[in-house]
Write a protein that holds these residues in place. Structure first.
Motif, PDB file in Angstrom:
ATOM      1  N   VAL B 240       0.916  -1.248   0.104  1.00 34.71           N
ATOM      2  CA  VAL B 240       0.075  -0.064   0.069  1.00 34.71           C
ATOM      3  C   VAL B 240       0.904   1.236   0.064  1.00 34.71           C
ATOM      4  N   LEU B 241       1.901   1.205   0.677  1.00 32.33           N
ATOM      5  CA  LEU B 241       2.904   2.165   1.072  1.00 32.33           C
ATOM      6  C   LEU B 241       3.633   2.560  -0.440  1.00 32.33           C
ATOM      7  N   SER B 242       3.949   1.444  -0.993  1.00 33.84           N
ATOM      8  CA  SER B 242       4.882   1.523  -2.156  1.00 33.84           C
ATOM      9  C   SER B 242       3.996   2.021  -3.327  1.00 33.84           C
ATOM     10  N   ARG B 243       2.623   1.560  -3.529  1.00 32.76           N
ATOM     11  CA  ARG B 243       1.842   2.099  -4.403  1.00 32.76           C
ATOM     12  C   ARG B 243       1.843   3.798  -4.235  1.00 32.76           C
ATOM     13  N   ALA B 244       1.580   4.198  -3.074  1.00 41.62           N
ATOM     14  CA  ALA B 244       1.443   5.749  -2.436  1.00 41.62           C
ATOM     15  C   ALA B 244       2.751   6.352  -3.037  1.00 41.62           C
ATOM     16  N   LEU B 245       3.870   5.596  -3.069  1.00 34.97           N
ATOM     17  CA  LEU B 245       5.098   6.414  -3.401  1.00 34.97           C
ATOM     18  C   LEU B 245       5.250   6.006  -4.964  1.00 34.97           C
ATOM     19  N   GLY B 246       4.313   5.545  -5.813  1.00 35.71           N
ATOM     20  CA  GLY B 246       4.503   5.715  -7.005  1.00 35.71           C
ATOM     21  C   GLY B 246       5.305   4.252  -7.599  1.00 35.71           C
ATOM     22  N   ALA B 247       5.704   3.455  -6.728  1.00 39.85           N
ATOM     23  CA  ALA B 247       6.437   2.072  -6.935  1.00 39.85           C
ATOM     24  C   ALA B 247       5.775   1.343  -8.283  1.00 39.85           C
ATOM     25  N   TYR B 248       4.579   1.235  -8.510  1.00 40.66           N
ATOM     26  CA  TYR B 248       4.225   0.582  -9.425  1.00 40.66           C
ATOM     27  C   TYR B 248       3.597   1.317 -10.607  1.00 40.66           C
TER      28      TYR B 248
END
Lengths: 264, 264
Positions: B240-248
């Motif tokens: 969830v946090l990675s997604r918020a950081l634009g990882a995907y």
């Protein structure tokens, strides 16, 4: 050293740090130089030293940001994370029993700085940011911090224009002065729709042996708030924290002239 | 400027900040001078400038401490409070469903720094302090941060002596290297009594488009822990946090050569 005209090197280094703000958390080298009022080569040299130490970091985009090492050193500020570490369990308790927003703030000159915030998921939205500043005359925590500030600070705030956030913000210095006296008498402050039209906050002081050092508050939706019921809860939290800071303890290293009783 | 021998003024100013540590949060002027290896008059002058700006504060006891202004500037570090602001709601959710300790850490060179911590009242006691450092090879968050660190960092950590905290701490570089490969394969790390004999931690990576930037973990009592049940929960929080950081997300400003699928 000591011979260069104008600003000292220290002040130039600090000006580079001052260039960053919540609105500008990343800057290019030329933006940094302009904001710090330094020639580009000077800025370049100082910035390289700050990066080497970790005060600044350079992103993949070539822009500079505040570095983790500075955050780490800053976390040693007793009025920052030190106070926060002490207060967090009490703030969590306040949140558990109310599910409302809980805030912790200290005064820095003529403004307040938010040290911690627990934002209720279903509570009224609040705009505060940890590390963010706000005026003293509008919020609950601000009114507490101002009510117990040294007279010089109060006079300066009362002499300056008081910004209006809503129709209910107190902007008349005479009324504000009266309100501050009421806060001292009651031992807590209520700010009813003085920042936003949907919110009310109830704040209480946190003391150490030398006086009021911080303020804690609940921010609730004004239409479902019961300040009379909530004020004792906030005051109790303030007192638990004050006790932890030694506010009610015998001053150390002094022989008491007479017995001291705990006072409100 | 640029002509003084030895250390630059910038490095002297930074050495004064370096003098403070969690074990020494307040210092006298002479302690400051000694730790920063500066003559007393030089230290006095620099300290006065730092106090004027707010980087240091002088207490009623005459001792110096890190000032609120430095904490405030430090709070602008994207890897500090920035990451913390983003992560806190997710950490609170993890706490709500487990009532265990939740930790957030980033790597700073060859150590980890704890950015945030929610300490469960009834959970196993943890020693971490926000802003505190720890070795990479023992904790769950440390194993994640080391597993995804650049090869040079891994080699340096593996080449240095690995401190033993308990009988179960991995101090053999060959075993540690194998363990890091397992962490990358599994996508999470388990540290079972490798820091204290009562605790087990489960950690997962947090990514931005350039790679792993942080780690999140649950720390639970080892005798009531069910890592197989908890790992997906921690991994989900990391995602969830990675997604918020634009990882995907599609890297911006680049034309995709082929369609990209989200990967673990």
């Amino acid at each position: 050293m000591g011979t260069q005209p104008g600003r000292s090197v220290t002040s130039k280094v600090l000006a580079l740090l001052d260039a960053f703000s919540p609105a500008s958390p990343t800057l290019t080298l030329s933006e940094l130089a302009r904001r710090a009022e330094l020639p580009l080569p000077t800025a370049h040299r100082r910035v390289a030293e700050l990066v080497a130490w970790g005060a600044l970091e350079r992103g993949d985009d070539g822009r500079y940001r505040i570095g983790l090492r500075l955050w780490e050193v800053g976390s040693l500020a007793p009025r920052g994370l030190g106070l926060r570490e002490l207060a967090l369990p009490i703030m969590e308790d306040l949140y558990e029993v109310t599910h409302e927003n809980v805030q912790l703030a200290v005064r820095q000159n003529f403004e307040l700085v938010f040290i911690e915030r627990i934002a209720g998921r279903r509570a009224v939205p609040v705009l505060t940011r940890v590390g963010g500043r706000f005026a003293l005359h509008a919020t609950g925590v601000g009114l507490v911090l101002l009510a117990y500030a040294p007279t010089e600070v109060q006079e300066q705030v009362l002499a300056a224009p008081l910004e209006r956030y809503t129709a209910l913000t107190i902007t008349d210095p005479v009324r504000l002065r009266r309100r501050l006296a009421e806060v001292r008498r009651a031992g807590y402050a209520i700010s009813d729709r003085q920042v936003t039209m949907d919110a009310l906050s109830i704040a209480a002081p946190i003391r150490d042996p030398d006086g009021v050092v911080a303020a804690i508050s609940l921010v609730v939706a004004h239409d479902r708030a019961d300040p009379v019921a909530l004020a004792p809860l906030v005051q109790a939290a303030g007192r638990v924290l004050s006790r932890a800071l030694g506010a009610y303890r015998q001053p150390s290293g002094r022989v008491p002239l007479r017995s001291r009783h705990e006072r409100q």
